[in-house]
Motif scaffolding. Structure first.
Motif, PDB file in Angstrom:
ATOM      1  N   THR A 139     -19.705  -8.435   5.983  1.00 27.45           N
ATOM      2  CA  THR A 139     -20.831  -7.584   6.967  1.00 27.45           C
ATOM      3  C   THR A 139     -20.712  -7.648   8.647  1.00 27.45           C
ATOM      4  N   PHE A 140     -19.489  -8.824   9.357  1.00 27.01           N
ATOM      5  CA  PHE A 140     -19.336  -8.914   9.788  1.00 27.01           C
ATOM      6  C   PHE A 140     -17.933  -8.828  10.390  1.00 27.01           C
ATOM      7  N   SER A 141     -17.326  -8.038  12.151  1.00 19.51           N
ATOM      8  CA  SER A 141     -16.444  -7.873  12.121  1.00 19.51           C
ATOM      9  C   SER A 141     -16.246  -8.758  13.985  1.00 19.51           C
ATOM     10  N   VAL A 142     -15.772  -9.893  14.039  1.00 22.38           N
ATOM     11  CA  VAL A 142     -15.778 -10.597  15.391  1.00 22.38           C
ATOM     12  C   VAL A 142     -14.157  -9.721  15.718  1.00 22.38           C
ATOM     13  N   MET A 143     -14.387  -8.966  16.994  1.00 22.42           N
ATOM     14  CA  MET A 143     -13.640  -8.148  17.705  1.00 22.42           C
ATOM     15  C   MET A 143     -12.513  -8.741  18.215  1.00 22.42           C
ATOM     16  N   GLY A 144     -12.875  -9.567  19.412  1.00 25.06           N
ATOM     17  CA  GLY A 144     -12.906 -10.498  20.490  1.00 25.06           C
ATOM     18  C   GLY A 144     -13.512 -11.291  21.318  1.00 25.06           C
ATOM     19  N   ILE A 145     -12.846 -12.002  21.974  1.00 28.03           N
ATOM     20  CA  ILE A 145     -13.173 -12.642  23.510  1.00 28.03           C
ATOM     21  C   ILE A 145     -12.647 -11.857  24.385  1.00 28.03           C
ATOM     22  N   ILE A 188     -23.219  -0.743   6.634  1.00 25.47           N
ATOM     23  CA  ILE A 188     -22.048  -1.023   7.902  1.00 25.47           C
ATOM     24  C   ILE A 188     -22.140  -2.591   8.695  1.00 25.47           C
ATOM     25  N   VAL A 189     -19.999  -2.420   8.356  1.00 22.84           N
ATOM     26  CA  VAL A 189     -19.793  -4.048   8.980  1.00 22.84           C
ATOM     27  C   VAL A 189     -20.376  -4.176   9.939  1.00 22.84           C
ATOM     28  N   LYS A 190     -20.734  -5.070  10.954  1.00 25.49           N
ATOM     29  CA  LYS A 190     -21.198  -4.748  12.715  1.00 25.49           C
ATOM     30  C   LYS A 190     -20.231  -5.956  13.163  1.00 25.49           C
ATOM     31  N   ARG A 191     -20.708  -4.796  14.436  1.00 30.23           N
ATOM     32  CA  ARG A 191     -18.799  -4.995  15.029  1.00 30.23           C
ATOM     33  C   ARG A 191     -19.496  -5.975  16.015  1.00 30.23           C
ATOM     34  N   VAL A 203     -21.153 -22.256  20.147  1.00 33.36           N
ATOM     35  CA  VAL A 203     -20.926 -20.467  20.189  1.00 33.36           C
ATOM     36  C   VAL A 203     -19.787 -20.434  19.077  1.00 33.36           C
ATOM     37  N   LEU A 204     -19.099 -21.714  18.481  1.00 35.72           N
ATOM     38  CA  LEU A 204     -17.873 -21.193  18.175  1.00 35.72           C
ATOM     39  C   LEU A 204     -18.438 -21.528  16.540  1.00 35.72           C
ATOM     40  N   MET A 205     -19.558 -22.424  15.804  1.00 36.20           N
ATOM     41  CA  MET A 205     -20.092 -22.351  15.339  1.00 36.20           C
ATOM     42  C   MET A 205     -20.553 -21.214  14.709  1.00 36.20           C
ATOM     43  N   GLN A 206     -20.986 -20.365  15.147  1.00 36.25           N
ATOM     44  CA  GLN A 206     -21.041 -18.684  15.592  1.00 36.25           C
ATOM     45  C   GLN A 206     -20.449 -18.303  14.433  1.00 36.25           C
ATOM     46  N   VAL A 207     -19.244 -18.087  15.608  1.00 32.38           N
ATOM     47  CA  VAL A 207     -17.981 -17.716  15.111  1.00 32.38           C
ATOM     48  C   VAL A 207     -17.865 -17.427  13.949  1.00 32.38           C
ATOM     49  N   ASN A 219     -22.134   0.934  19.861  1.00 34.11           N
ATOM     50  CA  ASN A 219     -23.266  -0.674  19.171  1.00 34.11           C
ATOM     51  C   ASN A 219     -22.368  -0.955  18.462  1.00 34.11           C
ATOM     52  N   ILE A 220     -21.603  -2.440  19.935  1.00 32.97           N
ATOM     53  CA  ILE A 220     -20.866  -3.235  19.725  1.00 32.97           C
ATOM     54  C   ILE A 220     -21.652  -4.128  20.058  1.00 32.97           C
ATOM     55  N   GLN A 221     -21.865  -4.934  19.340  1.00 35.16           N
ATOM     56  CA  GLN A 221     -22.985  -7.048  19.457  1.00 35.16           C
ATOM     57  C   GLN A 221     -22.422  -7.204  20.459  1.00 35.16           C
TER      58      GLN A 221
END
Length: 183
Positions: A101-107, A3-6, A88-92, A46-48
């Protein structure tokens, strides 16, 4: 394939409104309603979350006065914002390198903030000692305007996203609620 973690990045005070400048709570009713709706959807879907650091709280503390965007538009402050955003941007960057695995949906921004507003901030020639002169106090208060511009922190965040070639949308709490409702 799992599952892709959002993931959503959120302005600091969305998770910790104790970091906000003291003000009339009645004026924040709509913001609190949106925050509650957003948080309920985040849990339900279930958004991170990644909490952005708050430059105002870090540099000026809990006893600070309210400010306008103009007061934060100086080189030292902007450089400190860039430093706060770096890890923070290094994590992104790490998350976006693994879209399977991951979807960064926004800020998620906080509209009206001199730092974290995205479509709306507050500006004005607010400077100097306020004092007790009632006319000066009225003049200062009447000079502060809501403008359709981003706050300082969101401007810098947008620049840094561009510089790192990261395509992550910045959105208001209202826009985030709309996005999550459609999931």
């Amino acid at each position: 394939m799992g599952i892709v973690k959002r993931i959503l990045l959120v302005s600091h005070c969305i998770l910790n409104n104790a970091s906000k400048v003291e003000l009339d709570e009645a004026g924040l009713a709509e913001e609190y309603r949106l925050r509650s709706e957003l948080m309920n959807l985040i849990i339900e879907k279930n958004i991170q979350m990644i909490q952005l650091p708050c430059p105002e709280f870090i540099m000026y503390g809990s006893q600070r006065w309210g400010h306008v965007k103009n007061q934060f538009q100086h080189p030292f402050y902007k450089e400190q914002c860039r430093k706060l955003l770096d890890s923070v941007l290094m994590q992104v960057q790490e998350y976006t390198q693994h879209p399977e695995t991951f979807s960064v949906m926004g800020i998620v921004s906080v509209e009206g903030s001199p730092n974290c507003g995205y479509h709306r901030t507050c500006e004005g020639p607010w400077k100097g000692e306020i004092g007790s002169d009632e006319k000066r106090i009225r003049d200062i208060q009447s000079s502060v305007k809501s403008t359709d511009k981003p706050g300082v922190y969101m401007e810098i965040l947008g620049e840094e996203l561009h510089n790192r070639q990261l395509t992550v949308p910045i959105m208001t709490m209202e826009e985030a609620v709309e996005l999550l409702t459609k999931l």
